[in-house]
Design a protein around this motif. Sequence first.
Motif, PDB file in Angstrom:
ATOM      1  N   ARG A  78      82.363   7.557 -12.199  1.00  0.00           N
ATOM      2  CA  ARG A  78      82.454   6.095 -12.019  1.00  0.00           C
ATOM      3  C   ARG A  78      81.069   5.498 -11.810  1.00  0.00           C
ATOM      4  O   ARG A  78      80.728   4.456 -12.397  1.00  0.00           O
ATOM      5  CB  ARG A  78      83.345   5.780 -10.823  1.00  0.00           C
ATOM      6  N   HIS A  79      80.247   6.139 -11.011  1.00  0.00           N
ATOM      7  CA  HIS A  79      78.883   5.660 -10.750  1.00  0.00           C
ATOM      8  C   HIS A  79      78.054   5.678 -12.032  1.00  0.00           C
ATOM      9  O   HIS A  79      77.333   4.706 -12.332  1.00  0.00           O
ATOM     10  CB  HIS A  79      78.235   6.547  -9.688  1.00  0.00           C
ATOM     11  N   TYR A  80      78.156   6.738 -12.801  1.00  0.00           N
ATOM     12  CA  TYR A  80      77.358   6.875 -14.019  1.00  0.00           C
ATOM     13  C   TYR A  80      77.724   5.814 -15.054  1.00  0.00           C
ATOM     14  O   TYR A  80      76.847   5.151 -15.621  1.00  0.00           O
ATOM     15  CB  TYR A  80      77.571   8.279 -14.590  1.00  0.00           C
ATOM     16  N   ILE A  81      79.023   5.617 -15.295  1.00  0.00           N
ATOM     17  CA  ILE A  81      79.440   4.613 -16.269  1.00  0.00           C
ATOM     18  C   ILE A  81      79.035   3.218 -15.807  1.00  0.00           C
ATOM     19  O   ILE A  81      78.592   2.381 -16.611  1.00  0.00           O
ATOM     20  CB  ILE A  81      80.963   4.690 -16.500  1.00  0.00           C
ATOM     21  N   SER A  82      79.130   2.959 -14.515  1.00  0.00           N
ATOM     22  CA  SER A  82      78.711   1.657 -13.978  1.00  0.00           C
ATOM     23  C   SER A  82      77.236   1.420 -14.233  1.00  0.00           C
ATOM     24  O   SER A  82      76.817   0.310 -14.594  1.00  0.00           O
ATOM     25  CB  SER A  82      78.998   1.585 -12.480  1.00  0.00           C
ATOM     26  N   LYS A  83      76.427   2.453 -14.066  1.00  0.00           N
ATOM     27  CA  LYS A  83      74.988   2.335 -14.309  1.00  0.00           C
ATOM     28  C   LYS A  83      74.696   2.058 -15.785  1.00  0.00           C
ATOM     29  O   LYS A  83      73.791   1.283 -16.123  1.00  0.00           O
ATOM     30  CB  LYS A  83      74.273   3.611 -13.868  1.00  0.00           C
ATOM     31  N   LEU A  84      75.438   2.708 -16.677  1.00  0.00           N
ATOM     32  CA  LEU A  84      75.252   2.460 -18.107  1.00  0.00           C
ATOM     33  C   LEU A  84      75.500   0.992 -18.427  1.00  0.00           C
ATOM     34  O   LEU A  84      74.739   0.362 -19.169  1.00  0.00           O
ATOM     35  CB  LEU A  84      76.205   3.338 -18.919  1.00  0.00           C
ATOM     36  N   ILE A  85      76.576   0.454 -17.874  1.00  0.00           N
ATOM     37  CA  ILE A  85      76.919  -0.946 -18.133  1.00  0.00           C
ATOM     38  C   ILE A  85      75.857  -1.877 -17.543  1.00  0.00           C
ATOM     39  O   ILE A  85      75.439  -2.853 -18.178  1.00  0.00           O
ATOM     40  CB  ILE A  85      78.312  -1.265 -17.552  1.00  0.00           C
ATOM     41  N   CYS A 120      86.992  11.442 -23.302  1.00  0.00           N
ATOM     42  CA  CYS A 120      87.805  10.609 -22.410  1.00  0.00           C
ATOM     43  C   CYS A 120      89.202  10.333 -22.958  1.00  0.00           C
ATOM     44  O   CYS A 120      89.871   9.411 -22.505  1.00  0.00           O
ATOM     45  CB  CYS A 120      87.087   9.289 -22.122  1.00  0.00           C
ATOM     46  N   CYS A 121      89.655  11.141 -23.918  1.00  0.00           N
ATOM     47  CA  CYS A 121      90.985  10.933 -24.460  1.00  0.00           C
ATOM     48  C   CYS A 121      92.063  11.072 -23.396  1.00  0.00           C
ATOM     49  O   CYS A 121      93.122  10.446 -23.486  1.00  0.00           O
ATOM     50  CB  CYS A 121      91.256  11.937 -25.579  1.00  0.00           C
ATOM     51  N   PHE A 122      91.787  11.894 -22.387  1.00  0.00           N
ATOM     52  CA  PHE A 122      92.758  12.128 -21.326  1.00  0.00           C
ATOM     53  C   PHE A 122      92.265  11.556 -19.994  1.00  0.00           C
ATOM     54  O   PHE A 122      92.635  12.013 -18.923  1.00  0.00           O
ATOM     55  CB  PHE A 122      93.045  13.629 -21.216  1.00  0.00           C
ATOM     56  N   ARG A 123      91.429  10.526 -20.114  1.00  0.00           N
ATOM     57  CA  ARG A 123      90.908   9.835 -18.933  1.00  0.00           C
ATOM     58  C   ARG A 123      91.159   8.327 -19.015  1.00  0.00           C
ATOM     59  O   ARG A 123      90.628   7.558 -18.221  1.00  0.00           O
ATOM     60  CB  ARG A 123      89.399  10.095 -18.792  1.00  0.00           C
ATOM     61  N   MET A 124      91.956   7.894 -19.978  1.00  0.00           N
ATOM     62  CA  MET A 124      92.160   6.461 -20.185  1.00  0.00           C
ATOM     63  C   MET A 124      92.865   5.804 -19.003  1.00  0.00           C
ATOM     64  O   MET A 124      92.562   4.652 -18.662  1.00  0.00           O
ATOM     65  CB  MET A 124      92.929   6.225 -21.489  1.00  0.00           C
ATOM     66  N   ASN A 125      93.789   6.499 -18.392  1.00  0.00           N
ATOM     67  CA  ASN A 125      94.466   5.975 -17.205  1.00  0.00           C
ATOM     68  C   ASN A 125      93.449   5.717 -16.102  1.00  0.00           C
ATOM     69  O   ASN A 125      93.417   4.654 -15.478  1.00  0.00           O
ATOM     70  CB  ASN A 125      95.530   6.984 -16.747  1.00  0.00           C
ATOM     71  N   TRP A 126      92.601   6.691 -15.868  1.00  0.00           N
ATOM     72  CA  TRP A 126      91.559   6.579 -14.832  1.00  0.00           C
ATOM     73  C   TRP A 126      90.579   5.457 -15.176  1.00  0.00           C
ATOM     74  O   TRP A 126      90.189   4.671 -14.307  1.00  0.00           O
ATOM     75  CB  TRP A 126      90.838   7.916 -14.704  1.00  0.00           C
ATOM     76  N   LEU A 127      90.174   5.371 -16.438  1.00  0.00           N
ATOM     77  CA  LEU A 127      89.239   4.322 -16.860  1.00  0.00           C
ATOM     78  C   LEU A 127      89.829   2.935 -16.647  1.00  0.00           C
ATOM     79  O   LEU A 127      89.138   2.020 -16.176  1.00  0.00           O
ATOM     80  CB  LEU A 127      88.866   4.508 -18.334  1.00  0.00           C
ATOM     81  N   SER A 128      91.105   2.770 -16.984  1.00  0.00           N
ATOM     82  CA  SER A 128      91.729   1.457 -16.828  1.00  0.00           C
ATOM     83  C   SER A 128      91.830   1.047 -15.360  1.00  0.00           C
ATOM     84  O   SER A 128      91.770  -0.139 -15.041  1.00  0.00           O
ATOM     85  CB  SER A 128      93.114   1.454 -17.470  1.00  0.00           C
ATOM     86  N   ARG A 129      91.960   2.015 -14.473  1.00  0.00           N
ATOM     87  CA  ARG A 129      92.051   1.713 -13.045  1.00  0.00           C
ATOM     88  C   ARG A 129      90.674   1.400 -12.462  1.00  0.00           C
ATOM     89  O   ARG A 129      90.515   0.473 -11.656  1.00  0.00           O
ATOM     90  CB  ARG A 129      92.666   2.912 -12.304  1.00  0.00           C
ATOM     91  N   ASN A 130      89.658   2.154 -12.863  1.00  0.00           N
ATOM     92  CA  ASN A 130      88.328   1.998 -12.281  1.00  0.00           C
ATOM     93  C   ASN A 130      87.475   0.948 -12.982  1.00  0.00           C
ATOM     94  O   ASN A 130      86.503   0.457 -12.390  1.00  0.00           O
ATOM     95  CB  ASN A 130      87.602   3.348 -12.294  1.00  0.00           C
ATOM     96  N   PHE A 131      87.830   0.595 -14.223  1.00  0.00           N
ATOM     97  CA  PHE A 131      87.092  -0.436 -14.959  1.00  0.00           C
ATOM     98  C   PHE A 131      88.088  -1.409 -15.582  1.00  0.00           C
ATOM     99  O   PHE A 131      88.239  -1.459 -16.812  1.00  0.00           O
ATOM    100  CB  PHE A 131      86.199   0.208 -16.027  1.00  0.00           C
ATOM    101  N   PRO A 132      88.786  -2.176 -14.749  1.00  0.00           N
ATOM    102  CA  PRO A 132      89.846  -3.065 -15.261  1.00  0.00           C
ATOM    103  C   PRO A 132      89.331  -4.138 -16.208  1.00  0.00           C
ATOM    104  O   PRO A 132      90.109  -4.702 -16.982  1.00  0.00           O
ATOM    105  CB  PRO A 132      90.430  -3.675 -13.985  1.00  0.00           C
TER     106      PRO A 132
END
Length: 341
Positions: A98-105, A120-132
Amino acid sequence: MSSLQVYFICAGYRTGSTFLWSLCDLDENTTAIYEPLHPDLDRRVNRPPSVESSHKHVTDYFQFFRLGKTSPKLLGWSPDLALSNFWLTEDDQFDALRHYISKLIERAPTSKVVIQFNRCCFRMNWLSRNFPEATIVSLHRSPHDQFSSIRRNVPSDERNRYRYDTFYLLTELSMLLAEAPAVFADVSEFDIREAFSRMWLFHQAEAERFAKFTFYYDEILAHPASAIEELCRSGLLDFALMKKYLAKLSSPREKPDTPSAEKEFNEIFSRQRDRYCNSKLGDLCKHGGTKNDIRQMVHEGILHQCNTVSSELANMRSSKFILWWYGKFINPNIYGTPNDL
């Protein structure tokens, strides 16, 4: 930044994700970031650019880091982001990712950011929750064409066996097996096509639940004008820019598989799809079962792992293979040389 637009492309290997990323990269008002979870990212960023010949219109995969003079490690990248927590649901914690992707953005110089993920094919649920605020785009390809492309450089007599980890297929199967063993319930022994089919179906089920847009590379190849128009409607691409480039664009085409091999694969996939869709696992995934729900089905004996497949894939997580990830060991005669670029 209130006007910030963030898109996550979640795709498997050999699904046209590089082609789609390259279209996004044509827009100077878009920061298009290529595969920031690559387990060898730091070394690739610090060496001269090298581009696969089939990836037209691409000059540098990792220009985001080079142009910004940004070290992936300083943003929080590590190989563990690719090698652990392969399947994430909304309740899982992965603060480093979460920290790394936030830094990229945050580091993106434009108000529109597109990040292309192959892990991230099996991380989409997590991505949608952490980056709404992000729009999740899932990219697929017909299962036969994707499998054939992944295994294209494997000797024909070895192509359907659990050998040669081309495009990280065995790695991903082994990680998914460790975290979601029920996906491989009742898969027969030795034939990797069956395990791949199950993973493909699981990705599709995840996309149906968590991706806002789903596109198929086959449709982009067959009907480029209408497919590009749909991609523009999603907001991922700029219509005026694509209209300008459309006539010049060409996507790579590969040598087709033999008719008999394609027919045999499609028969195997059809059987696995029927088993999956008619199983308690397929029903659970369709209606929003959690990771613990699926694991519990295995523990209760409702679903059964195939011991042979489990042992074959477990061997791929042995010390030799894990050491390969860190650049300390490689034996192409046994495992091949994985390369997802």
